[in-house]
Design a protein around this motif. Structure first.
Motif, PDB file in Angstrom:
ATOM      1  N   GLU A   1       4.004  29.270  31.619  1.00  0.00           N
ATOM      2  CA  GLU A   1       3.865  29.739  33.008  1.00  0.00           C
ATOM      3  C   GLU A   1       2.436  29.484  33.494  1.00  0.00           C
ATOM      4  OE1 GLU A   1       4.931  33.907  33.736  1.00  0.00           O
ATOM      5  OE2 GLU A   1       3.387  34.004  35.287  1.00  0.00           O
ATOM      6  N   ASN A   2       1.475  29.870  32.649  1.00  0.00           N
ATOM      7  CA  ASN A   2       0.073  29.655  33.012  1.00  0.00           C
ATOM      8  C   ASN A   2      -0.243  28.161  33.171  1.00  0.00           C
ATOM      9  OD1 ASN A   2      -0.396  32.418  32.922  1.00  0.00           O
ATOM     10  ND2 ASN A   2      -0.953  32.383  30.764  1.00  0.00           N
TER      11      ASN A   2
ATOM     12  N   LYS B   1       4.945  28.090  42.771  1.00  0.00           N
ATOM     13  CA  LYS B   1       5.377  29.415  42.319  1.00  0.00           C
ATOM     14  C   LYS B   1       6.022  29.283  40.942  1.00  0.00           C
ATOM     15  CE  LYS B   1       8.668  33.076  43.510  1.00  0.00           C
ATOM     16  NZ  LYS B   1       9.717  33.527  44.430  1.00  0.00           N
ATOM     17  N   VAL B   2       5.618  30.110  40.007  1.00  0.00           N
ATOM     18  CA  VAL B   2       6.184  30.013  38.655  1.00  0.00           C
ATOM     19  C   VAL B   2       6.325  31.402  38.046  1.00  0.00           C
ATOM     20  CG1 VAL B   2       3.885  29.427  37.769  1.00  0.00           C
ATOM     21  CG2 VAL B   2       5.863  29.012  36.344  1.00  0.00           C
TER      22      VAL B   2
ATOM     23  N   SER C   1       9.766  26.259  43.239  1.00  0.00           N
ATOM     24  CA  SER C   1       9.462  27.211  42.170  1.00  0.00           C
ATOM     25  C   SER C   1       9.927  26.690  40.823  1.00  0.00           C
ATOM     26  CB  SER C   1      10.112  28.569  42.459  1.00  0.00           C
ATOM     27  OG  SER C   1      11.512  28.483  42.321  1.00  0.00           O
TER      28      SER C   1
ATOM     29  N   LYS D   1       1.339  26.880  36.441  1.00  0.00           N
ATOM     30  CA  LYS D   1       0.583  27.421  37.577  1.00  0.00           C
ATOM     31  C   LYS D   1      -0.698  26.615  37.771  1.00  0.00           C
ATOM     32  CE  LYS D   1       1.197  31.896  37.931  1.00  0.00           C
ATOM     33  NZ  LYS D   1       1.070  33.236  37.356  1.00  0.00           N
TER      34      LYS D   1
END
Lengths: 419, 419
Positions: free
Chosen positions: A281-282, A291-292, A184, A285
Motif C-alpha cells: 500500500e505504501n 487512492k490505495v 484506486s 501510494k
C-alpha cells in the motif's frame, strides 16, 4: 494390527479451521453409529495437553447424533489446540512411555489426531513408537488446514470454507470499491505462508460484472515490485478500480519475505511490523499516487463459520467417520485422504495413505496452474477449486449471532486431570 | 407544497453500507406499488455525478417488484457514490440552476437522497434553494450509515447489519483465540471515528461461555493507555485470553487520535501509517510481553451482506417506501426517521423530521450508556442494540458466492449523459 482395546481418544492441533470440529463430529458420529468403541476420550490442547494430564470424556458429552450436529458448525477447536513438536522417541522415550501407559490404562486402542503438517508429524512419531515397541495402539491422522498444503489428499478439510469466505469477501470488497469514480488500488492480503491455494481461491470471486481480483500474486512466484507497478499502471489505463489479491507469504527476487520489515517505530517508540499488504500500500501510494487501501482478511479466513462451505463441512464429517472405519479395521500409521474422481460432476472417494509419505511434506500450487505472467491462475486451477466452495450450511442463530458449541471447558477447569 | 411534477430521481452518497441498496429498492418498490411517479431516474455517483450529467432510467431497469429483490441484498451503492460537499447556493447559484433546470426538463417533482451526515447537508441545501427560489421540487432525505450517528432517528439503516457482522466476527475470533493454553491479548479495531455505536455493538457477541469482548473502548471516552494496561493486567490474572474491542477513533488524554502515527518508514523507505489496533498491539507486546494480535475488521463491516441483519434490510426497504409516501404527500426538507415504540417486543414507526434539525449534527453514545470505568457499555445500551441485529435474510448463491445485482454500469459507460 487388529483392534485389541475397547476405547479410543481423539485430539486436535495446529491452527484453527472452520471444519476441524466437523471432523471431530464425524469421529463421534462414526463411533455412535458403529459401536466400534465403548468410550471416546478427547485430549484437551492436543498431545501437549494430554501430557499435562488434560482430557475429557466425549462419550458422556456427545451421547447422541443430535448433540454432534452443533459441533459440526462450530469454528476452531472444541478440544483446544497446541503448537508442540513431539521430540523423537529416541530422545524422549519417557514421554512416549507416559502417553502409552495412559492409553493402556484407559484401554485405548486407537488415537485419532486431527491437524495439519505438524500434527501429521505427531501421527508419524506415535505410529513409529507403537510399531517399534509393539504396542497395540493404532494411530490415524485426519487432515485439516485452511492452507490446503498437505500432499496426497486432493484437498484438506477447512480449505473450502476459507476459500468461500475469501471469495465472498473479495466480491463484497469489489462492490465497496467500484462506487467511487476515482482511480484506486485495493490490496487484499490473504493467508498462506508458502502455499498460495487460498490466494488462488480469490479468483472464485469473479462474476460477469466484476473481474476482481484483477491481479493475483502467489508465494510460488518470486515477486518483482517493478513488474507489479507495471501491471497496475497497465490496468489503470483501462479500468478505474484495481483489486489485487496477494499472499502474505510472497517473497522478493532475493527470496526475502516482503512482510518482514524495517526498524520503523510507532508513536510509542515501539517497533512496527506491518504486513505485506500495508507495505505494498505504501509502495503504490508513493509510486503511483492514486487512492490505495490494503485489507488483511486476518483470522476470519479460518474462523468465519457463518460463511462456510457446505461441501467442506459435509466432507469433513464424512472423513471423520471414515477414520473410525479405518481405525476399527486395525489400520495404523495412515492419514485419511480425499481422492477426486471427477471435477464435474464433482465426486470424491476416501482412502487411507501411509503417513510416512505425507508428514513433513508440503503441496504448493503447481507451476502449470499459474499463468505465464505470474499474476493469475489458470482455468484448470479454477476448475479444481470451484466444487470445494459449493453449498451453504444452515447455521442456527440465537439472539442475532450464530449458535455454536460451548467451549467453556477451554477456559475453566472442566476437564479431568490424570494425576 | 403539493406534488406538481410526474417524475422523481434518487441518489446515493457517502460511505457504503449493506442496507443502502435496500432503501433504494424500497423507493423503487414504493413507486411501483403506488404509481405516485411515472419515471424514476437514478443519479450515478450522487449529486456530483449528476452535475457531470450521469444518470440512469431506473424505471426501465426495475419494472417489477421481483427485480427489486436482488437489489435489496446487494452491498454498497448500486448507483455509485460521491464525496462532494455541495457549495452554498449563495456562492454557486449556477450549479443549483443547472440541477434544477435538469429537474424541470425531466419533470422531476421529488428528489430522494440516501446517505449519512454529509448527504443530509446536501438535502438541506437543495431544500433551501427550492424554497427560496419557489421551485416545485420536494427534497426527501433517507438515512444510511453504519456509524448510527444521525440524530432524531432511533437508528440508521445499515447499522444493524454492520453490528451483526461485528458481533458474529467477535464470537468467531473468541473461538479462534481460546484454543491455545497460553496468555494472550487480541485487539479488534472497529470502525467509527467519533461515535462508538459499532464498537458498542461488539458486546452482542457475548454468550454464556464467552465474555468476549472483555474490554470495550469507545471514542466517547478519553483513552488512558496506563489504565488500559492496568485493565489488561487485572484481567490476565483471572482469565487466559483477553479480547479487546476498540474504536478506530479513540483519542488519548490530550485529544490526539492514537492512530495518527509517527515518522516511521517501512522496508521501501515509505512512511507508515498503522491503525490504532496495531499501535496498541505494539504497546502491549512491549509492556506486557504476552502473545498479542490486532485485527482490523476493515471494509467488511460495511460490505458483508452475506452476514446482514434481516431486521435492518426489512426496515431499510420500509423506510424507502415511506419516503415515497412522504414525497407524494408533498412534504419536503425532511429526513425519514425510525421512531422506537418499544424494545421488547421490538416495535418501530416511521416519521418525517425537518432536515434542518438533523443535518450536520452527530449522535454519539450517551455517557449514561457507558460504564463508570469507561471500558464497557451498560445493560440499557445492550437492550437498545439487541433488536437491530435479529434475523438472517436468505441470500441466493451462485457458483459458491452470493448472487448480487450487477454494477457493470459503474465501470462502463452504461449511463446517460445530459449533454
Amino acid at each position: 494390527m487388529t483392534l485389541k482395546s475397547k476405547n479410543c481418544i481423539v485430539g486436535q492441533s495446529g491452527g484453527p479451521t472452520v471444519a476441524i470440529n466437523a471432523s471431530l463430529s464425524g469421529v463421534l458420529q462414526g463411533i455412535l453409529e458403529s459401536n466400534h468403541y465403548d468410550t471416546v476420550y478427547g485430549m484437551v490442547n492436543g498431545i501437549e495437553g494430554l501430557l499435562q494430564g488434560k482430557y475429557l470424556n466425549l462419550s458422556q458429552r456427545f451421547d447422541s447424533i443430535e448433540k454432534c450436529h452443533l459441533l459440526t458448525h462450530t469454528p476452531a477447536m472444541y478440544l483446544g489446540s497446541c503448537r508442540f513438536k513431539l521430540p523423537t522417541c529416541e530422545h524422549s522415550e519417557e514421554l512416549y512411555e507416559e502417553l502409552f501407559n495412559f492409553f493402556e490404562e484407559k484401554e485405548i486402542g486407537t488415537v485419532f489426531y486431527i491437524g495439519g503438517n505438524d500434527s501429521m508429524d505427531t501421527v508419524l512419531k506415535l505410529s513409529h513408537y507403537a510399531k517399534t515397541t509393539n504396542k497395540a495402539v493404532n494411530i490415524i491422522g485426519i487432515p485439516k488446514t485452511i492452507d490446503n498444503d498437505l500432499p496426497v489428499t486432493d484437498h484438506t478439510p477447512g480449505f473450502g470454507s476459507a476459500a468461500k469466505f475469501i471469495a465472498t469477501s473479495l466480491l463484497e470488497i469489489a462492490h465497496d470499491t467500484y462506487i467511487y469514480n476515482i482511480p484506486s488500488v485495493t490490496i487484499v492480503e490473504i493467508m498462506g505462508r508458502n502455499a498460495g491455494w487460498l490466494t488462488a481461491a480469490s479468483a472464485l470471486a469473479r462474476t460477469s460484472y466484476s473481474p476482481a481480483p484483477d491481479l493475483i500474486y502467489l508465494p510460488e512466484v518470486a515477486f518483482d515490485k517493478e513488474q507489479f507497478l507495471e501491471d497496475l499502471k497497465a490496468l489503470l489505463k483501462v479500468r478505474k478500480n484495481i483489486i489485487v489479491a496477494l499472499s502474505e507469504g510472497i517473497k522478493d527476487l532475493e527470496g526475502h519475505y516482503l512482510s518482514a520489515s524495517s526498524n520503523a517505530v510507532d508513536a510509542f517508540g515501539h517497533k512496527q511490523l506491518c504486513g505485506v499488504g500495508k507495505t505494498l500500500e505504501n509502495l503504490v501510494k508513493a509510486e503511483l499516487g492514486c487512492k490505495v487501501r490494503s485489507i488483511e482478511l486476518n483470522v476470519l479466513q479460518r474462523a468465519a463459520t457463518h460463511c462456510s462451505s457446505l461441501t467442506d463441512l459435509e466432507e469433513a464429517v464424512a472423513i471423520g467417520k471414515y477414520a473410525v472405519t479405518l481405525g476399527a479395521q486395525g489400520e495404523t500409521a495412515q492419514m485419511v485422504c480425499y481422492h477426486r474422481i471427477s471435477d464435474a460432476p464433482y465426486e470424491i472417494a476416501f482412502k487411507g495413505h501411509p503417513i510416512s509419505e505425507i508428514a513433513n511434506l508440503e503441496k504448493t500450487v503447481p507451476p502449470h496452474w499459474i499463468t505465464e505472467a505470474g499474476n493469475d491462475i489458470t482455468a484448470e486451477c479454477l476448475n479444481y477449486l470451484l466444487p470445494l466452495v459449493q453449498g451453504e450450511p444452515t447455521i442456527p442463530y440465537k439472539k442475532g449471532i450464530p449458535l455454536y458449541a460451548s467451549i467453556d471447558h477451554l477456559h475453566t477447569k472442566g476437564y479431568f486431570k490424570k494425576n
